[in-house]
Design an enzyme around this catalytic site. Structure first.
Site, PDB file in Angstrom:
ATOM      1  N   CYS A  47     -22.642 -27.006  28.618  1.00  0.00           N
ATOM      2  CA  CYS A  47     -21.892 -27.975  28.413  1.00  0.00           C
ATOM      3  C   CYS A  47     -21.409 -28.784  29.567  1.00  0.00           C
ATOM      4  O   CYS A  47     -21.200 -27.858  30.436  1.00  0.00           O
ATOM      5  CB  CYS A  47     -20.584 -27.691  27.584  1.00  0.00           C
ATOM      6  N   CYS A 118     -30.134 -32.815  17.730  1.00  0.00           N
ATOM      7  CA  CYS A 118     -30.373 -34.100  18.705  1.00  0.00           C
ATOM      8  C   CYS A 118     -29.076 -34.129  19.587  1.00  0.00           C
ATOM      9  O   CYS A 118     -28.113 -34.670  19.011  1.00  0.00           O
ATOM     10  CB  CYS A 118     -30.343 -35.223  17.627  1.00  0.00           C
TER      11      CYS A 118
HETATM   12 ZN   LIG Z   1     -17.702 -27.456  26.710  1.00  0.00          ZN
END
Ligand SMILES: [Zn+2]
Length: 129
Positions: A47, A118
């Site tokens: 992330c 996606c």
């Molecule tokens: Zn995160």
């Protein structure tokens, strides 16, 4: 609740404008703009907001959609919710740690899951092994 709690102002400072638009405002990057589309080295896709590992390179496939695509994710890394914008019902998914929007799940992926995650490339950072 997400574990990482930052104010929108903090996020605005920590992220690039495009990262902020995708991660915090559920925007979508233009297709074929992410260098991670063609990233097939061995490593982890984490992330961009908090660094939590979300996908492994073994989970990636070439969907030819213009967005980095995965057929599964690291267990527990993501949370989903139903997204009813754009007159469609789609499954939105986001980082379970910071709540940052990553992408949508579609049911047209390859074996063994049949799923296609996606993902916005700008919401990820690639960490080679
Ligand atoms: Zn995160």
């Amino acid at each position: 609740m997400s574990e990482v709690q930052k104010s929108e102002q903090d996020w605005c400072k920590a992220l690039s404008p495009e990262q902020y638009r995708v991660l915090r405002e559920e925007g979508t990057e233009r297709r074929f703009t992410s260098p991670l589309n063609s990233e097939y080295g061995k490593g982890t896709f984490a992330c961009a907001g908090c660094g939590q590992p979300l996908f492994r390179s073994e989970m990636k496939f070439d969907s030819k959609t213009g967005w980095p695509s995965f057929f599964t994710a690291i267990p527990g890394a993501l949370e989903t919710k139903v997204d009813r914008t754009l007159f469609m019902e789609r499954t939105e998914y986001h980082c379970a740690n910071c709540g940052g929007h990553q992408g949508h799940i579609f049911e047209d992926g390859p074996d063994p899951t049949g799923l296609r995650y996606c993902n916005n490339g700008v919401a990820l950072k690639f960490e080679p092994d």
